[in-house]
Structure formats: C-alpha cells, structure tokens
Design a protein around this motif. Structure first.
Motif, mmCIF file in Angstrom:
data_model
loop_
_atom_site.group_PDB
_atom_site.id
_atom_site.type_symbol
_atom_site.label_atom_id
_atom_site.label_comp_id
_atom_site.label_asym_id
_atom_site.label_seq_id
_atom_site.Cartn_x
_atom_site.Cartn_y
_atom_site.Cartn_z
ATOM 1 N N ASN A 184 -13.636 1.206 -15.470
ATOM 2 C CA ASN A 184 -13.645 2.000 -14.242
ATOM 3 C C ASN A 184 -12.842 3.290 -14.372
ATOM 4 O OD1 ASN A 184 -14.945 0.432 -11.736
ATOM 5 N ND2 ASN A 184 -14.022 -1.057 -13.125
ATOM 6 N N LYS A 185 -12.560 3.700 -15.614
ATOM 7 C CA LYS A 185 -11.857 4.960 -15.900
ATOM 8 C C LYS A 185 -10.418 4.971 -15.379
ATOM 9 C CE LYS A 185 -15.873 6.393 -17.379
ATOM 10 N NZ LYS A 185 -16.176 6.401 -18.820
ATOM 11 N N GLU A 186 -9.867 3.795 -15.093
ATOM 12 C CA GLU A 186 -8.461 3.703 -14.669
ATOM 13 C C GLU A 186 -7.610 3.434 -15.913
ATOM 14 O OE1 GLU A 186 -7.277 4.222 -11.730
ATOM 15 O OE2 GLU A 186 -9.082 4.266 -10.491
ATOM 16 N N ASN A 187 -7.576 4.416 -16.800
ATOM 17 C CA ASN A 187 -6.959 4.190 -18.110
ATOM 18 C C ASN A 187 -5.436 4.081 -18.040
ATOM 19 O OD1 ASN A 187 -9.417 4.354 -19.844
ATOM 20 N ND2 ASN A 187 -9.539 6.391 -18.945
ATOM 21 N N CYS A 194 -6.574 4.682 -24.762
ATOM 22 C CA CYS A 194 -5.855 5.757 -25.460
ATOM 23 C C CYS A 194 -6.812 6.865 -25.892
ATOM 24 C CB CYS A 194 -5.118 5.200 -26.677
ATOM 25 S SG CYS A 194 -3.755 4.085 -26.272
ATOM 26 N N ALA A 195 -7.998 6.468 -26.342
ATOM 27 C CA ALA A 195 -8.995 7.454 -26.761
ATOM 28 C C ALA A 195 -9.459 8.300 -25.575
ATOM 29 C CB ALA A 195 -10.185 6.769 -27.414
ATOM 30 N N SER A 196 -9.671 7.669 -24.422
ATOM 31 C CA SER A 196 -10.123 8.398 -23.238
ATOM 32 C C SER A 196 -9.067 9.364 -22.737
ATOM 33 C CB SER A 196 -10.498 7.414 -22.129
ATOM 34 O OG SER A 196 -11.539 6.553 -22.544
ATOM 35 N N LEU A 197 -7.782 8.994 -22.894
ATOM 36 C CA LEU A 197 -6.683 9.840 -22.422
ATOM 37 C C LEU A 197 -6.205 10.829 -23.481
ATOM 38 C CD1 LEU A 197 -4.608 7.086 -20.624
ATOM 39 C CD2 LEU A 197 -5.928 8.893 -19.524
ATOM 40 N N ASP A 198 -6.821 10.782 -24.659
ATOM 41 C CA ASP A 198 -6.425 11.659 -25.767
ATOM 42 C C ASP A 198 -4.960 11.419 -26.168
ATOM 43 O OD1 ASP A 198 -7.064 13.492 -27.687
ATOM 44 O OD2 ASP A 198 -6.597 15.246 -26.470
ATOM 45 N N GLU A 199 -4.536 10.173 -26.068
ATOM 46 C CA GLU A 199 -3.161 9.780 -26.417
ATOM 47 C C GLU A 199 -3.151 9.243 -27.848
ATOM 48 O OE1 GLU A 199 -0.226 9.890 -24.990
ATOM 49 O OE2 GLU A 199 -0.818 10.808 -23.081
ATOM 50 N N LEU A 200 -3.173 10.164 -28.817
ATOM 51 C CA LEU A 200 -3.282 9.759 -30.216
ATOM 52 C C LEU A 200 -2.038 9.021 -30.692
ATOM 53 C CD1 LEU A 200 -4.853 9.744 -32.843
ATOM 54 C CD2 LEU A 200 -3.949 12.022 -33.342
ATOM 55 N N GLU A 201 -0.852 9.530 -30.335
ATOM 56 C CA GLU A 201 0.390 8.908 -30.820
ATOM 57 C C GLU A 201 0.548 7.500 -30.259
ATOM 58 O OE1 GLU A 201 2.259 10.036 -33.220
ATOM 59 O OE2 GLU A 201 0.788 11.662 -33.327
ATOM 60 N N LEU A 249 -10.880 6.017 -31.479
ATOM 61 C CA LEU A 249 -9.644 6.699 -31.080
ATOM 62 C C LEU A 249 -9.446 7.981 -31.879
ATOM 63 C CD1 LEU A 249 -6.738 6.787 -29.761
ATOM 64 C CD2 LEU A 249 -6.003 5.463 -31.765
ATOM 65 N N TYR A 250 -9.495 7.867 -33.210
ATOM 66 C CA TYR A 250 -9.273 9.039 -34.050
ATOM 67 C C TYR A 250 -10.384 10.078 -33.854
ATOM 68 C CZ TYR A 250 -5.429 6.799 -36.544
ATOM 69 O OH TYR A 250 -4.230 6.222 -36.861
ATOM 70 N N ALA A 251 -11.603 9.604 -33.668
ATOM 71 C CA ALA A 251 -12.724 10.533 -33.508
ATOM 72 C C ALA A 251 -12.593 11.328 -32.214
ATOM 73 C CB ALA A 251 -14.041 9.762 -33.521
ATOM 74 N N LYS A 252 -12.288 10.648 -31.112
ATOM 75 C CA LYS A 252 -12.188 11.342 -29.822
ATOM 76 C C LYS A 252 -10.959 12.237 -29.750
ATOM 77 C CE LYS A 252 -14.934 8.231 -26.988
ATOM 78 N NZ LYS A 252 -14.968 7.251 -25.882
ATOM 79 N N CYS A 253 -9.932 11.900 -30.507
ATOM 80 C CA CYS A 253 -8.728 12.738 -30.527
ATOM 81 C C CYS A 253 -8.818 13.848 -31.571
ATOM 82 C CB CYS A 253 -7.484 11.885 -30.783
ATOM 83 S SG CYS A 253 -7.117 10.737 -29.430
ATOM 84 N N GLY A 254 -9.945 13.959 -32.244
ATOM 85 C CA GLY A 254 -10.184 15.081 -33.141
ATOM 86 C C GLY A 254 -9.719 14.907 -34.565
ATOM 87 N N ASP A 255 -9.170 13.740 -34.929
ATOM 88 C CA ASP A 255 -8.688 13.523 -36.303
ATOM 89 C C ASP A 255 -9.788 12.800 -37.089
ATOM 90 O OD1 ASP A 255 -7.312 13.139 -38.623
ATOM 91 O OD2 ASP A 255 -5.532 12.250 -37.702
ATOM 92 N N MET A 256 -10.805 13.556 -37.493
ATOM 93 C CA MET A 256 -11.943 12.947 -38.162
ATOM 94 C C MET A 256 -11.610 12.476 -39.570
ATOM 95 S SD MET A 256 -14.367 12.512 -36.156
ATOM 96 C CE MET A 256 -15.456 11.878 -37.417
#
Length: 893
Positions: free
Chosen positions: A226-229, A258-265, A292-299
């Motif tokens: 429900n997008k309540e990350n 974490c992936a949806s919130l861009d919280e890589l660390e 997680l890594y893909a959505k945060c840009g660390d391919m």
C-alpha cells in the motif's frame, strides 16, 4: 496412475458409489487392458498414492477421477473419512470443485477437515462467495471451526474486501478461544491491510503480545503493497526490538520498502543482516537485493549480486532488466533479455513489458519490431498488458503509426488499458482531435474511461467548450474526486486562461497531493499571478504538505515574475533546509531567479555549487550575463557549454545574439550565424528574429532580408523585426510592403508593430500614410496609441517642415505629451530654425525632465544657428549649475 488402471478388483460397488460413478464424465481409459491375474490393490499402497497426490499438488482431474473409480470398487472412502477427505483435496487441487462438492455431500459424517478442504478449495479457484456460503453452512450444521477454518474464511473475506464479515468471523474466533492464534490473527491483519485499515490491523497486532513472525510479516508486507514504506520500516524496527528473528519473507518486504524510498544505505544494512541470518540463498531475498541496487541506481552492484545467485528465476531476470531501463541503459536491458532467451529461461509478461520500455527510444525502433514479432510468435500478443506496452513503446519512439497498428490488431478491444495507452499516445504527439475522437468512441462502445484516460485527454484539451464537456463527464462518473483527474481539470482551465475556474476545481480536491499543489502554483506563476502563487505556497506549508523540487521550481518562477529577490532568497533557504537545493531542476530555477533579479554573483555561486548543471541552468545564466551587458562572461559560458556537449537550443542562441547586437561587430555576428546554420536553427522563429535585429544593428539590411526568408513560419515578433529594420534604414516603402505581407499572412499587428510602421512613414516623409496607419491602429485593431506612436507622428510632421501642424497635433493629443514627444518637436525646430517654438518645446522638456542633456544641447544649437551667443552661454551655465553633463559620443571605428 497406470498401476491403478491395471488393477482387477472384484469388490462389489455400493449403491451410492455406483450412483456417483455414473455421474463421472471420465472413469478409466476403455482402451487400457486389465490384467485378470493382478493382485488386489492393498490399503497401504492406496494410502501412499493418496498422500502422494495430495501433497504434490500436481494431480489432474482425470487422474483423480480414475483414482475415485478404484476407490468405489473398494468401498473404502465411505468407511474411511481420511480417504474421503484426501479425495476431496485432490479434486480441489485439480480445480474440479463440482465433483468435490458432490463427493462432500455424499460423506455421511464430514469432519472439520472436510469443511476446510471445501472452503480452501473454493478460495484457490477464486470462488470466494461460495467459500463464504460453505462456511455459513458449516455453522448452521453445528460443526466447530478450527484455526485453519477461520484463516481460510478470513482469506475469502479479504479477497471480497468485506471487513464487516471479517470482523464477525474474528469475533466468533475470539469467542471460540482462538484469540491469540497466529493463523486467525494473520488472516485478520491481511484483511484489514487489504482494505487499507492500518489502524485496525495495528490494533489486532497489538491486542496481545505477539511473537508470531507470520503476523508481523503480514502487516509489513501489506504496508509495502500500500506504499506505506516508512510504516513498514517502523514496524520492522519494533519487531526487532521484541527480539523476533526475521525470516526470508520479512527481508523481502523490507528490502522492497528500502528500494521504493531510495534508502540504499539502510538497504545495505538489511542485506548484511540477510547474510548473517543465512537467508542469502533464498531466491526471493536475493531478487529483492538486486531490485534495491537497481532502483537506487547502483547497477554495478546489482549485476554482481545477480551473478552471485545460484539459481535465478524470472523475477530476478526481470529486476535486472528493469534496473537497466531505469538507468536508460537500453542496450544492456535488451542484451540481458536476449541472454534469457538463449538460456531458455522462463519469460512472463512483466519481463516483456520491461524490455519493451527499454525500446521506447527512436534509436531502438528496430529492436522493438523484432521483439514484437517474437511476442506474436510465442503467444504473448493476446495479453492486454503486453499490447498496451507495445503501443506505449512505439509511441515514445515516435512510431505512432505502429502504435495504431497494434491497437487495431488488438482482439480484446474491450480492455480499457489498451484504449488508455492509445489516447495517451495521441496526446503525447500533439493530436488532440484524434485523442478526443478515441475518447468519444470509447463512450459510444459502452466502455467507461478510467482516470488515466480522462487525465490524458484533459492534458491536451485547449478548447474550453470541450474541456467543460469532459468536466461534466467526470462529475457524472465520479472521476472528479480522483486527484489525478482533478489536477488535469484545473490545469486545463489554467491553460485556457480561466484561472478562477481552475482555482475552484483545485479547492474541491479533498486530499491534495504534491503534484496538485505544484500544478496550481505553476498555473498562477505562468499567468503572471505571482502573488497568488506565493500565497498558495504559504497555504500549502500551513496545511502540512511538504513541497518537492517541482513545487519549489514553480514558486521560484513566481519570484522571478515578481522580481522579488528577497522572497527568492527565502525559498532558496527553504530548499537548502529540505535538502533539494542541489537538485538539477531546483538549481536551474535558482540560477534563473537570481539572473532575472539582477544578482548575477549569487546566480554564479548557485551555478557552481550545483553538482550536475544542465542546459537550462547554463542558458539562464548566459541570458543573465547577456541582458546585464557582461558579454565576455556570456561568450565564455557559451564556450563551456560547447565543450560540455550541451545541446544549444534557440533560447540560448537568442540570448547570445542579444549580446552580439550590443557589440555591433559584423565579424562576430557572421561567426554566430555560421554556428546557427551548422546547428540547423536558422529556421527557428526566435533565432531568426534575433538574427534580423542583429544584422539590422550591424547595418546589413540585405542580410536581414535573407535571414527573414529562411524563417519557417514568421510570427509577430519576426514581422515586427523586419519592418523596424527597413524603417531604421530609411527604406519606408519596403517596410510598408512587409507590413501588408504580414496582414495577408493573417498575423495581427500589435502596438510595437505600429511603432515600426509609423517610423517608416517618418523616415520617408509619408505624412498621409502616417495619419492613415494611426487611424487604422485605433479603428481596425482597437489599439490605443501610446507616447511613442504620437512621437513618431510629431517626428513625421517635423521632418516634413509642418511645424505648426505638429504643434497643433501635440496640443490636441488625447494623452498628456511626455518628454519624448516634446523632444521630437524640439529636434524638428532645430532642423528648421524655429526659435520660438523650439524655446517652448525645450521649456516643456525641462519641466518634465530637468536633467535632459539632449534638450539643452538642441536649444543651444538653435540659438547658435541664429547667432545668439549670449543665450548659448546662458544655457551652458544653466547646465553646469544644474549638474547636467552631455555624454560624449563614441564609436568602434
């Protein structure tokens, strides 16, 4: 199953069993020979086979019916409830619910497991209402449900999205002593989560001390769905504080959050815990790590994790392909898809839609066509989501014709998503009529356009009448309460210039999101209502909404239109506080705001502090330099843009040409023109108009004409520029000819155009024509003449020696003459030596502008021409006493 077919059992068949046997569509293969010498099937082998079929879940309906036939011969399922329940389970697993119900009805005394098999079987076949009825029948029959019964029926209530029925079941479970049972509580939590009742779900979780990880997983995964990350992460922290050990399901949900919130660390920390708990081998957890890594840009790290996986499934392949698509690495995305096909990996519609998104580029049309052919070949073409993705990909790649081809080929034209994507394609490519026609066709064919269709159509409607009709439809269908539709509605009204209607629709939105706030603020800013935009921004902050970069960009546009440096600095401070000041979009707006407000030092500081400068910020700063006269800095920044391979657009070139005009150097002008031709911008209207003005200032009227002829579709500014150029060069006849050509082309002149026309008449002594065009300005175009128009007429009469007529014209003007008008009359008096009228004109100029050095010089020259040197000395003394200084002339020559 073959060994059952070969059995030759001599046991008599009971009457009820025979009755059911006759109702079976398929009993045994009649062509299969039976061996008369085979021994009877033992009870042990029968139990073993039943267990194998029940636990494997791969038994087909035909196999179950054959097994049922053998059991009828033994009369075992009537005397053994376990056999009967196992047979019901096999029928349920093979989705033969009619046969399962018929067998269930023949059991003399079913137990709770019999009821459970029926309820869960209907759930598995998506017949949730029947599942609910079976539970009600169980209650009426006096049977006592257990925890599995409650869990199954709660699953049915969840699928039906019926929290009221779920609450009744939960109350019954509590009364029956299952208050703390994990199955019951998990089912109730899933029900509330699916109905978005998180408060109720939390209440169920906290009713008693819960040490069941399944319950925590249910509410955490529900929050993620429900997008309540942030809520999911908070629940995970609470779970860990209670010393509950997370499992693979927990890790998958948290990594997704974490992936949806861009919280890589934070995701890296969870990954470390995954390794520590030994859950790394789980394919779903590893897929979540890749995602997680893909959505945060660390391919790079995503690819490493992908190749570390011992077993890869379709989800992990799709995640890595989607990651490349998000990073705009379309080539890698297509290569991985080809590798999937080469390895014969499973491919589903999600994989196909992901790789088609990679082909949404004009350079990838060939690959899109190849994938299209493969889709048709393997049978995915009937999937509506794949068709919609194909339409979308072709549309974004610029091949709208292929999008239409897919749309026409769609067998299931009743699916709204296909229509919605096609309407959006027309909208994106500027075909409002076709989009509206398709929208109307949907209605005629009985399809109900959804919020996406309505929003797409409203985004391109520029006709107020059509927009109001669609507004009526959204009210009738209830779509007006959708925030995306409402936002498109008030944007449509804003685009049509109806700001009051726009704001009224905006006010009716119950739950405004960031996009709606940003759109309304931008609407006010774009229509010159900067104060309204700033007030709306203050209201947004008061209501607790947190603006994003797009909102702050709209607010900065309002500050720019108001030239309010003070408020702009406050918005800059807020952007720094929120941590978005270094975003490229916000940074560019800040540079533009500081440049337009004249603070080039701060503009340059923001520009240098922005990590990734884009074309917009460079163009804004260059424009600020050019408008403020910092020509060297403007050209230096232009060279930096060229070295950085930025695309030089018409706005940048026009700004730089404005700086070149100030230099008045034909050599630099020619070099700029060559660069424009090289970039293919000579036909752009804004560039062509600037080139006309530039060559006019440089004295090359022939080049003005050539440049004008290269403009694709001249607008009002272009026509005005060429008219003014010919007027300034004394070629009044040509200027008036271009004016008539403009009229024939259907372009309506404005007040600036008439300044050029009257100036052309003035430079060529066309008095009657001047009166005609001044009258035409008022009568034909309803334009009120301003001081500059009257000044042109005075100059025209003065140049023609008609000074008395010029004096009468000034006295009869409908507006009060300003210093410009009297100055033109004074200049004419100097040319024709009219001392008295010149003295009167100079006196009026001194009253309006005491420090006008030109008027003093003109009057002094008039007295000098008639030999009145005492008056000349008197005027020069007055100039010195008043602190008026004549600016010395200068030239490049």
């Amino acid at each position: 199953m073959k060994f059952l077919i070969r059995q030759n059992l001599g046991t008599k068949i009971s009457l009820p069993g025979a009755k059911f046997l006759s109702s079976l569509a398929v009993t045994a293969n009649p062509s299969t020979p039976f061996d008369k010498h085979d021994e009877n099937l033992t009870t042990f082998s029968l139990y073993s086979f039943l267990n194998e079929c029940r636990e494997s879940g791969h038994c087909t309906r035909r196999d179950t019916e054959i097994l049922h036939t053998q059991l009828l011969k033994t009369n075992m399922y009537h005397s053994n409830i376990f056999v009967a329940n196992s047979l019901i389970s096999c029928y349920c697993k093979s989705a033969a619910m009619d046969s399962a119900l018929q067998l269930f009805d023949e059991i003399p005394v079913p137990n709770v497991f019999s009821w459970n098999h029926m309820i869960s079987g209907y759930n598995e076949t998506f017949l949730y209402e029947v599942s609910w009825r079976i539970f009600c029948r169980m209650q009426w029959s006096g049977y006592v449900p257990n925890q599995f019964t409650y869990w199954s029926v709660l699953s049915a209530c969840s699928a039906l999205q019926s929290p009221l029925c779920g609450k009744q079941i939960y109350a019954l479970a509590i009364r029956s002593g299952f208050f703390s049972n994990g199955y019951v509580r998990t089912g109730m939590i899933e029900l509330f989560v699916k109905c978005s009742s998180f408060e109720d779900a939390m209440r169920v979780l906290y009713d008693v001390w819960c040490e069941n990880v399944v319950c925590w997983n249910a509410i955490i995964s529900g929050a993620v769905r429900n997008k309540e990350n942030w809520l999911a992460l908070n629940l995970f922290r609470q779970m860990c504080r209670r010393f509950l050990l997370p499992n693979s399901f927990t890790f998958s949900s948290i990594l997704t959050a974490c992936a949806s919130l861009d919280e890589l660390e934070l995701g890296r920390g969870v990954q470390g815990w995954v390794v520590k708990c030994g859950a790394r081998e789980d394919v779903f957890v590893e897929t979540a790590v890749i995602d997680l890594y893909a959505k945060c840009g660390d391919m790079d790290e995503a690819v490493k994790e992908f190749f570390r996986m011992p077993i890869r499934n379709v989800v992990s392949w799709t995640a890595i392909i989607s990651g490349f698509v998000q990073r705009d690495d379309t080539i890698s995305a297509v290569q991985y898809f080809k590798e999937m096909r080469k390895l014969r990996e499973e491919i589903n519609n999600y994989t196909i839609t992901s790789v088609l998104a990679a082909c949404s580029d004009p350079a990838m049309v060939k690959e899109a066509i190849q994938i299209h052919c493969w889709i048709y070949k393997v049978g995915f073409y009937s999937d509506s989501a794949v068709k919609a993705s194909l339409i979308n990909s072709y549309s974004k790649a610029g091949a709208v014709g292929l999008s239409e081809l897919v749309f026409r080929d769609a067998e299931d034209l009743k699916h709204r998503s296909t229509w919605a994507v096609m309407i959006s394609a027309f909208a994106q490519h500027g075909s409002p009529r076709r989009a509206i026609y398709l929208f109307q066709r949907m209605l005629h064919e009985g399809l109900v356009p959804d919020n996406f269709c309505s929003s797409s159509v409203l985004s391109i409607v520029d006709c107020l009448n059509s927009g109001r009709q669609i507004h009526c439809y959204t009210i009738k269908s209830g779509l007006v309460f959708d925030v995306s539709v409402a936002s498109s509605l008030f944007m449509m009204y804003s685009k049509c210039g109806c700001l009051e209607d726009s704001y009224e629709v905006f006010g009716q939105i119950v739950e405004k999101d960031t996009v709606s706030w940003a759109s309304m603020i931008a609407g006010f800013a774009e229509h010159g209502c900067g104060y309204h935009a700033l007030n709306l921004f203050r209201q947004m902050l008061r209501e607790g909404a947190i603006p994003d970069g797009v909102t702050l960009t709209a607010v900065l546009t309002a500050c720019t239109s108001l030239c309010s440096l003070r408020i702009g600095k406050q918005v800059h401070a807020y952007a720094l506080l929120q941590g978005v000041a270094k975003q490229t979009l916000v940074g560019g707006s800040l540079v533009n705001m500081y440049s337009k407000c004249g603070s080039l030092y701060l503009a340059r500081r923001v520009f240098d502090m922005t990590p990734f400068t884009d074309q917009v910020s460079c163009s804004s700063l260059l424009s600020g330099y050019a408008e403020s006269g910092y020509i060297e800095e403007a050209f230096q920044l232009f060279h930096e843009m060229l070295f950085a391979d930025f695309k030089i657009d018409s706005f940048t070139i026009s700004s730089l040409l404005g700086a070149v005009v100030r230099l008045n150097r034909l050599g630099i002008s020619t070099q700029m023109h060559a660069h424009i031709i090289k970039g293919g911008l000579e036909s752009e209207v804004s560039v062509g108009s600037s080139l006309v003005t530039m060559y006019s200032k440089c004295g090359s009227i022939d080049d003005c004409h050539k440049v004008f002829e290269q403009i694709g579709r001249p607008d009002l500014i272009s026509w005005t520029a060429i008219i003014a150029s010919y007027a300034q060069h004394g070629e009044g006849a040509e200027a008036l000819r271009f004016y008539e050509l403009m009229r024939k082309a259907g372009t309506k002149p404005d007040s600036v155009t008439f300044i050029g026309v009257l100036s052309a008449c003035s430079h060529n002594g066309l008095v009657e024509e001047g009166y005609y065009y001044l009258k035409s300005m008022v009568e034909d175009f309803a334009l009120e003449p301003g001081p500059q128009h009257y000044a042109c007429m005075v100059d025209l009469l003065g140049r023609s020696g008609r000074l008395k007529e010029a004096e009468r014209f000034v006295k009869n003007m409908p507006i009060k003459p300003n210093a410009l008008v009297w100055g033109r009359l004074l200049a004419a008096c100097k040319v024709h030596g009219d001392v008295e009228l010149g003295r009167l004109a100079a006196k009026k100029v001194f009253e309006l502008e005491p420090c006008n050095a030109g008027a003093y010089v003109s009057l002094s020259n008039i007295w000098a021409d008639v030999g009145e040197w005492n008056e000349v000395m008197k005027i020069r003394t007055e100039m010195k006493g008043g602190g008026v200084e004549k600016e010395p002339g200068w030239s490049y020559v």
